[in-house]
Design an enzyme around this catalytic site. Sequence first.
Site, short mmCIF file in Angstrom:
data_model
loop_
_atom_site.label_atom_id
_atom_site.label_comp_id
_atom_site.label_asym_id
_atom_site.label_seq_id
_atom_site.Cartn_x
_atom_site.Cartn_y
_atom_site.Cartn_z
N CYS A 143 -15.79 -12.07 -35.70
CA CYS A 143 -15.37 -12.84 -34.53
C CYS A 143 -16.46 -12.87 -33.47
O CYS A 143 -16.66 -13.90 -32.82
CB CYS A 143 -14.07 -12.27 -33.97
SG CYS A 143 -12.66 -12.57 -35.08
N GLU B 91 -9.41 -14.48 -32.50
CA GLU B 91 -10.61 -15.03 -31.87
C GLU B 91 -11.24 -16.12 -32.73
O GLU B 91 -11.68 -17.14 -32.20
CB GLU B 91 -11.65 -13.91 -31.63
CG GLU B 91 -11.16 -12.78 -30.78
CD GLU B 91 -10.54 -11.63 -31.58
OE1 GLU B 91 -10.54 -10.50 -31.08
OE2 GLU B 91 -10.04 -11.87 -32.72
N HIS C 270 -8.37 -14.36 -37.87
CA HIS C 270 -8.29 -13.50 -36.69
C HIS C 270 -8.05 -14.37 -35.46
O HIS C 270 -8.45 -15.55 -35.42
CB HIS C 270 -9.57 -12.71 -36.51
CG HIS C 270 -9.83 -11.72 -37.60
ND1 HIS C 270 -10.79 -10.74 -37.47
CD2 HIS C 270 -9.27 -11.55 -38.82
CE1 HIS C 270 -10.81 -10.01 -38.57
NE2 HIS C 270 -9.90 -10.49 -39.42
N CYS D 149 -14.01 -8.16 -33.77
CA CYS D 149 -14.75 -7.59 -34.90
C CYS D 149 -16.11 -8.29 -35.00
O CYS D 149 -16.39 -9.25 -34.29
CB CYS D 149 -13.94 -7.77 -36.19
SG CYS D 149 -13.87 -9.48 -36.77
#
Length: 159
Positions: A91, A60, A58, A88
């Site tokens: 993250c 992040e 992801h 999420c």
Amino acid sequence: MTLANEQDAYHLWRAMGLAREAREGGNAPFGAVLVGGDGRILAEGRNTVTTEREVTGHAEANLVRAAFRSLDAETLASSTLYASAEPCAMCAGAIFWAGVGRVVYGLGADRIYEMFPPDAQNPVMRLPCRTVLDAGTRRTEVVGPMLEEEAERLFEGPA
């Protein structure tokens, strides 16, 4: 909570630009920027889940991994992570463990769930980033959603 300002909007637009680049590269449109307390960009991240075949790729998480290797705790604590969409749970945990002091995000997770309803092919963990970060013993400020309509457009039309 610090109110969103012009600097926040500026850096959030950059995160959305990175999300656009991620999408053009074959990944889901998520991007993130880490900005120091002095306003300087310290790190950037794009979603790489599809192209790297890495479930934790992801935007992040990619950004936090890189930043944590090169920045000290004081710098991370005074930094803001700008994300094109709400981080999420995974993250948000990485953001907490890295010690980033502030998060500003564009598109909220609730809106993403409306746009892409969860199913067997698209499971979700309904755990807002505020809930994850508020569970920590260190305070992490969260601002968002911000520029949500603009961030939503990243998911429209062909890549």
